[in-house]
Design an enzyme around this catalytic site. Structure first.
Site, short mmCIF file in Angstrom:
data_model
loop_
_atom_site.label_atom_id
_atom_site.label_comp_id
_atom_site.label_asym_id
_atom_site.label_seq_id
_atom_site.Cartn_x
_atom_site.Cartn_y
_atom_site.Cartn_z
N LYS A 111 0.88 -1.18 0.02
CA LYS A 111 -0.07 -0.10 0.01
C LYS A 111 0.78 1.42 -0.06
CE LYS A 111 -4.30 -1.27 1.87
NZ LYS A 111 -5.33 -0.80 3.14
N LYS A 192 -11.50 -11.13 -10.97
CA LYS A 192 -12.72 -11.11 -9.99
C LYS A 192 -13.35 -9.62 -10.28
CE LYS A 192 -13.09 -11.23 -5.23
NZ LYS A 192 -12.23 -11.18 -3.79
N LYS A 195 -15.07 -4.33 -6.36
CA LYS A 195 -15.77 -3.10 -6.06
C LYS A 195 -14.73 -1.91 -6.37
CE LYS A 195 -15.05 -3.22 -1.02
NZ LYS A 195 -15.45 -4.03 0.08
#
Ligand code: TRP
Length: 327
Positions: A111, A192, A195
């Site tokens: 991240k 996949k 979102k």
């Protein structure tokens, strides 16, 4: 009954993939475990957030989880930021975490490459997560594989603390759920349905309206062979539609294959759209009821009261052992 604890990140709008691949699993767990479900909103601000959107999403997602079948009578549901003991315990655990072990967290490494000004909070994120878990003596923590290392850190910290001060924490175990059916992106069926995808044409959101859902399914990417059967490798688009139908109808894949074997792709898509719309409209009806009736606040207030009491007892025990305060 063993205790299970899950954190549901308030990031992004929930999709059909979140429902079939994840939420349905939690609905099953609620009958097998004493379940604590909380929204780790403090974790959300380890990366930049828009305050208004964040606040709206927290409540919306809780309402959607309830609408998907998470039963407020079988789960203790609460917001992390409202129970101050999470951050208090996090500090104490930080003082027992080595820089070396915190620096090994692979999610931080990944991240921190994606943001310009990385916060200290993103670095200490796993320690707050350990506090979330250890505060309630959770036996099991269902997490995706990306979070397994964090649960292992919680376990290490619990063990270290217990050795130093006497048994205080239960050692939690990660529970990597067998993935419910994995739902793929309608436009890119080898990926996949996530979102966080940029192109929303391939995603069905639980709050999409009927026309949008139908359009997205009717324009799902398929293949040119025009025969309906299940073969994820060579026919990922068609197989994804069959998987969706199977998950929502509770027929197994073989039965679904049999049902549609003489259909053309257009008719198959139409029936898949019908069942998705039926299920999603049912979820949305409950969602609006819960949003309008004040049920979400009621559930969160009730949950907070229960967890505050548990956390307070635990925290007092910890203060005493560490030599803090006056008790
Ligand atoms: N980090 C978890 C995730 O991204 C969310 C989370 C925060 C969590 N605290 C937790 C999950 C405690 C389980 C237990 O999904």
């Amino acid at each position: 009954m063993k205790r299970l604890l899950t954190g549901l990140q308030p990031s992004g709008e929930l999709t059909l993939g979140s429902f079939i691949g994840g939420i349905k699993q939690s609905v099953k767990f609620q009958d097998e475990y004493e379940s604590f479900i909380f929204v780790p909103d403090l974790h959300a601000i380890t990366v930049p957030q828009d305050p208004l959107l964040l606040k709206e999403r927290i409540k919306k997602n809780v309402a959607l989880y309830l609408a998907c079948g998470i039963d407020p009578n079988k789960n203790i549901i609460y917001l992390q930021s409202e129970n101050l003991y999470h951050t208090n315990l996090s500090w104490i655990l930080e003082c027992h975490t080595y820089m070396g072990e915190a620096s090994r967290m692979t999610q931080f490494k990944d991240k921190s490459k994606r943001y310009d000004n990385v916060s200290v909070g993103l670095f200490t994120y796993p320690i707050l997560m350990a506090a979330d878990i250890l505060l309630y003596d959770a036996d099991f923590v269902p997490v995706g594989i990306d979070q397994k290392q964090h649960v292992e850190l919680a376990r290490d910290l619990a063990g270290r603390f217990n050795n130093k001060y006497g048994t205080t924490f239960k050692l939690p175990e990660p529970l990597i759920p067998k993935i419910g059916a994995k739902i793929m992106d309608l436009q890119n069926p080898t990926k996949k349905m996530s979102k966080s995808s940029e192109d929303i044409k391939g995603l069905i959101f639980l709050l999409d309206n009927e026309d949008v859902i139908r359009k997205k399914i009717m324009s799902a990417v398929t293949d040119s062979d025009n025969k309906v059967y299940f073969d994820p490798e060579n026919k990922p688009g068609i197989s994804n539609l069959l998987t969706i139908y199977s998950a929502l109808s509770d027929l197994d894949i073989k039965q679904v294959e049999e049902k549609f074997k003489n259909y053309n792709y257009g008719n198959l898509k139409k029936e898949v759209a019908d069942i998705v719309i039926e299920k999603i409209l049912e979820i949305q009806k409950k969602y609006h009821e819960y949003m309008d009736s004040g049920l979400v606040d009621e559930v969160l207030n009730k949950g907070l009261k229960i967890v505050q009491e548990i956390a307070q007892n635990k925290y007092n025990e910890i203060l005493k052992k560490v030599g803090l305060g006056r008790i």
